[in-house]
Design a protein around this motif. Structure first.
Motif, PDB file in Angstrom:
ATOM      1  N   SER A 138       0.998  -1.365  -0.173  1.00 15.08           N
ATOM      2  CA  SER A 138      -0.188  -0.403  -0.159  1.00 15.08           C
ATOM      3  C   SER A 138       1.101   1.333   0.179  1.00 15.08           C
ATOM      4  O   SER A 138       0.686   2.343  -0.550  1.00 15.08           O
ATOM      5  CB  SER A 138      -0.607   0.192   1.356  1.00 15.08           C
ATOM      6  N   VAL A 139       2.105   0.759   0.569  1.00  9.43           N
ATOM      7  CA  VAL A 139       3.224   1.818   0.575  1.00  9.43           C
ATOM      8  C   VAL A 139       3.098   2.491  -0.717  1.00  9.43           C
ATOM      9  O   VAL A 139       3.795   3.573  -1.275  1.00  9.43           O
ATOM     10  CB  VAL A 139       4.059   2.201   1.884  1.00  9.43           C
ATOM     11  N   LEU A 140       3.879   1.512  -1.532  1.00  8.15           N
ATOM     12  CA  LEU A 140       4.435   2.059  -2.484  1.00  8.15           C
ATOM     13  C   LEU A 140       3.268   2.503  -3.734  1.00  8.15           C
ATOM     14  O   LEU A 140       3.297   3.385  -4.071  1.00  8.15           O
ATOM     15  CB  LEU A 140       5.077   0.538  -3.260  1.00  8.15           C
ATOM     16  N   ARG A 141       2.147   2.068  -3.663  1.00 12.02           N
ATOM     17  CA  ARG A 141       1.447   2.347  -4.299  1.00 12.02           C
ATOM     18  C   ARG A 141       0.397   4.219  -4.432  1.00 12.02           C
ATOM     19  O   ARG A 141       0.264   5.032  -5.209  1.00 12.02           O
ATOM     20  CB  ARG A 141       0.005   1.418  -4.028  1.00 12.02           C
ATOM     21  N   GLN A 142       0.875   4.285  -2.727  1.00 11.87           N
ATOM     22  CA  GLN A 142       0.712   5.614  -2.523  1.00 11.87           C
ATOM     23  C   GLN A 142       2.072   6.284  -3.272  1.00 11.87           C
ATOM     24  O   GLN A 142       2.062   8.238  -3.731  1.00 11.87           O
ATOM     25  CB  GLN A 142       0.985   5.802  -1.041  1.00 11.87           C
ATOM     26  N   GLN A 143       2.850   5.690  -3.174  1.00 15.83           N
ATOM     27  CA  GLN A 143       3.856   6.463  -2.731  1.00 15.83           C
ATOM     28  C   GLN A 143       4.129   6.633  -4.874  1.00 15.83           C
ATOM     29  O   GLN A 143       5.014   7.789  -5.794  1.00 15.83           O
ATOM     30  CB  GLN A 143       5.472   6.442  -2.919  1.00 15.83           C
ATOM     31  N   GLY A 144       3.143   6.140  -5.293  1.00 16.84           N
ATOM     32  CA  GLY A 144       2.309   6.037  -7.050  1.00 16.84           C
ATOM     33  C   GLY A 144       4.632   5.732  -7.435  1.00 16.84           C
ATOM     34  O   GLY A 144       4.707   4.970  -8.908  1.00 16.84           O
ATOM     35  N   LYS A 145       5.096   4.573  -7.009  1.00 18.57           N
ATOM     36  CA  LYS A 145       5.800   3.890  -7.272  1.00 18.57           C
ATOM     37  C   LYS A 145       5.341   2.076  -8.313  1.00 18.57           C
ATOM     38  O   LYS A 145       5.665   1.739  -9.001  1.00 18.57           O
ATOM     39  CB  LYS A 145       6.512   3.272  -6.551  1.00 18.57           C
ATOM     40  N   VAL A 146       3.633   1.440  -7.745  1.00 20.56           N
ATOM     41  CA  VAL A 146       3.216   0.252  -7.826  1.00 20.56           C
ATOM     42  C   VAL A 146       1.820   0.536  -8.947  1.00 20.56           C
ATOM     43  O   VAL A 146       1.096   1.909  -7.847  1.00 20.56           O
ATOM     44  CB  VAL A 146       3.390  -0.743  -7.634  1.00 20.56           C
ATOM     45  N   LEU A 147       1.248   0.950  -9.718  1.00 17.12           N
ATOM     46  CA  LEU A 147       0.269   0.708  -9.984  1.00 17.12           C
ATOM     47  C   LEU A 147      -1.217  -0.860  -9.451  1.00 17.12           C
ATOM     48  O   LEU A 147      -2.017   0.220  -8.972  1.00 17.12           O
ATOM     49  CB  LEU A 147      -0.585   1.144 -11.015  1.00 17.12           C
ATOM     50  N   TYR A 148      -0.599  -1.793  -9.844  1.00 18.31           N
ATOM     51  CA  TYR A 148      -1.233  -2.799  -9.848  1.00 18.31           C
ATOM     52  C   TYR A 148      -0.197  -3.802  -9.191  1.00 18.31           C
ATOM     53  O   TYR A 148       1.198  -3.908  -9.420  1.00 18.31           O
ATOM     54  CB  TYR A 148      -1.787  -3.336 -10.879  1.00 18.31           C
ATOM     55  N   PHE A 149      -0.948  -5.055  -8.379  1.00 18.61           N
ATOM     56  CA  PHE A 149       0.228  -5.646  -7.519  1.00 18.61           C
ATOM     57  C   PHE A 149      -0.379  -7.993  -8.373  1.00 18.61           C
ATOM     58  O   PHE A 149      -1.879  -7.828  -9.018  1.00 18.61           O
ATOM     59  CB  PHE A 149      -0.180  -6.078  -6.361  1.00 18.61           C
ATOM     60  N   GLY A 150       0.002  -8.570  -8.447  1.00 25.42           N
ATOM     61  CA  GLY A 150       0.235  -9.849  -9.192  1.00 25.42           C
ATOM     62  C   GLY A 150       0.734 -10.941  -8.000  1.00 25.42           C
ATOM     63  O   GLY A 150       1.826 -10.264  -7.058  1.00 25.42           O
ATOM     64  N   SER A 151       0.382 -11.905  -8.673  1.00 28.71           N
ATOM     65  CA  SER A 151       0.894 -13.285  -7.579  1.00 28.71           C
ATOM     66  C   SER A 151       1.997 -13.983  -9.007  1.00 28.71           C
ATOM     67  O   SER A 151       1.721 -14.094 -10.008  1.00 28.71           O
ATOM     68  CB  SER A 151       0.157 -14.303  -6.790  1.00 28.71           C
ATOM     69  N   SER A 152       3.075 -15.671  -8.252  1.00 32.09           N
ATOM     70  CA  SER A 152       3.072 -16.441  -9.549  1.00 32.09           C
ATOM     71  C   SER A 152       3.197 -17.579  -8.654  1.00 32.09           C
ATOM     72  O   SER A 152       4.070 -16.790  -7.456  1.00 32.09           O
ATOM     73  CB  SER A 152       4.395 -15.978 -10.390  1.00 32.09           C
ATOM     74  N   ASN A 153       2.950 -18.436  -8.783  1.00 32.07           N
ATOM     75  CA  ASN A 153       3.403 -19.927  -8.468  1.00 32.07           C
ATOM     76  C   ASN A 153       2.676 -20.264  -7.436  1.00 32.07           C
ATOM     77  O   ASN A 153       2.843 -20.760  -6.119  1.00 32.07           O
ATOM     78  CB  ASN A 153       5.324 -19.938  -8.205  1.00 32.07           C
ATOM     79  N   PHE A 154       1.881 -19.544  -6.764  1.00 35.29           N
ATOM     80  CA  PHE A 154       0.771 -19.585  -5.942  1.00 35.29           C
ATOM     81  C   PHE A 154      -0.239 -20.289  -5.768  1.00 35.29           C
ATOM     82  O   PHE A 154      -0.525 -21.322  -7.395  1.00 35.29           O
ATOM     83  CB  PHE A 154       0.246 -17.812  -5.739  1.00 35.29           C
ATOM     84  N   ALA A 155      -0.218 -21.161  -5.472  1.00 35.24           N
ATOM     85  CA  ALA A 155      -2.048 -22.456  -5.243  1.00 35.24           C
ATOM     86  C   ALA A 155      -3.187 -21.500  -4.742  1.00 35.24           C
ATOM     87  O   ALA A 155      -3.506 -20.251  -4.130  1.00 35.24           O
ATOM     88  CB  ALA A 155      -1.617 -23.307  -4.030  1.00 35.24           C
TER      89      ALA A 155
END
Length: 326
Positions: A138-155
């Motif tokens: 959430s901090v990264l998004r508030q800072q404008g550094k990341v827009l969306y989040f994803g995962s990889s190799n999750f069950a």
């Protein structure tokens, strides 16, 4: 090029995703730049990388390509990943708030950009609570550094945990899951794909040709050409499934299509799949993969593929638990 929404987000992405793992290792920087230019010419706007590819060099190559201008960064939906070790110290890996902050800043510097469009966890971290992960994200998004989040190799269970933790914080949560998924490995159909559909995540298959085994390896052998299916773990996979691969390549020959293109077209036909990652080492390989977008597999062909590559579970073609229970 065909485009689709990335999961339930409003982000439009191409149905083929450019994988960059070969950049800086198998593919020179100059050729990597040419491949990315050609991808844009074909309308591919979704690029996938990771902080560990090439020991960080892959991100640097992409960053120098962005720096050449011409709207390259603006036209690119940029996805990268964190989790795996980038150093030897205890907090140089995994998903602690400390590593998330450091990894994001390091990727931004290598990529020469002020934000990452889709920031993906390369693996589940069973030792870090979701409250900590989502707070750091959430901090990264508030800072404008990341827009969306994803995962990889999750069950599927991990996707549920992540999304429910995000919901409790009134967050959008994940928009995509990157999973191994191909004709030879259909385990994602049991729980990962159903969970992704339920929570509105786009599924991004990696290794769509299963290390080259589904890319016409037997035909290339006969023609005297080299193939990824002739090296590494692919040799064992081919030995185990040789009769099936022979039948598959014969079926593709009857269709008049390349096996690699049929494998990609099959993934594109699966409900919930955003698009497979193609990781070309050459421009020619990238150009060849585009044929998959024009292939429509009829019901008879899809049924034959199910015969050759049965869905997981004794009851077949059903999500868990019906795949293995009543």
């Amino acid at each position: 090029m065909d485009y689709t929404q990335l999961g339930r987000s409003g982000l439009s992405v191409s149905r083929l995703i450019l994988g960059t793992m070969n950049f800086g290792t198998e593919t020179s920087e100059q050729d990597s730049h040419t491949i990315m230019d050609r991808a844009h010419e074909h309308g591919i706007n979704f690029f996938d990388t990771a902080d560990v590819y090439g020991g960080g060099r892959t991100e640097e190559i992409i960053g120098r390509w962005f720096a050449t201008g011409g709207g390259r960064r603006d036209r690119t939906v940029l996805a990268t990943k964190l989790y795996l070790p980038t150093g030897e110290w205890p907090n140089d890996s995994r998903l602690s708030a400390l590593h998330i902050k450091r990894a994001c800043d390091a990727s931004l510097q290598r990529l020469g950009t002020d934000h990452i469009d889709v920031y993906q966890m390369h693996h589940i971290d069973r030792n870090t609570p979701w409250e900590e992960i989502w707070e750091a994200f959430s901090v990264l998004r508030q800072q404008g550094k990341v827009l969306y989040f994803g995962s990889s190799n999750f069950a599927g269970w991990h996707l549920a945990l992540a999304q429910e933790a995000a919901r409790a914080r009134h967050l959008l949560g994940l928009v995509a899951e990157q999973s191994i998924y191909n004709l030879l490995n259909r385990w994602a159909e049991l729980e990962v794909l159903p969970a992704a559909r339920h929570y509105g995540l786009g599924l991004i298959p990696w290794s769509p040709l299963h290390g080259g085994v589904l890319g016409g390896v037997l035909r290339k052998r006969k023609e005297g050409g080299a193939s990824r299916g002739d090296s590494g773990r692919s040799v064992q996979t081919l030995a185990k499934h040789r009769e099936t691969i022979e039948a598959y390549e014969k079926m593709c020959a009857r269709l008049g299509e390349d096996p690699a293109d049929v494998a990609l077209a099959w993934l594109l036909a699966q409900d919930g799949v955003t698009g497979p990652i193609v990781g070309p080492r050459t421009v020619e390989q990238l150009n060849g993969s585009l044929r998959a977008l024009a292939i429509t597999l009829d019901e008879a062909t899809l049924a034959r593929l199910d015969e050759l590559f049965p869905p997981p579970g004794p009851n077949g073609a059903k999500p868990a638990p019906e795949a293995y229970a009543w």
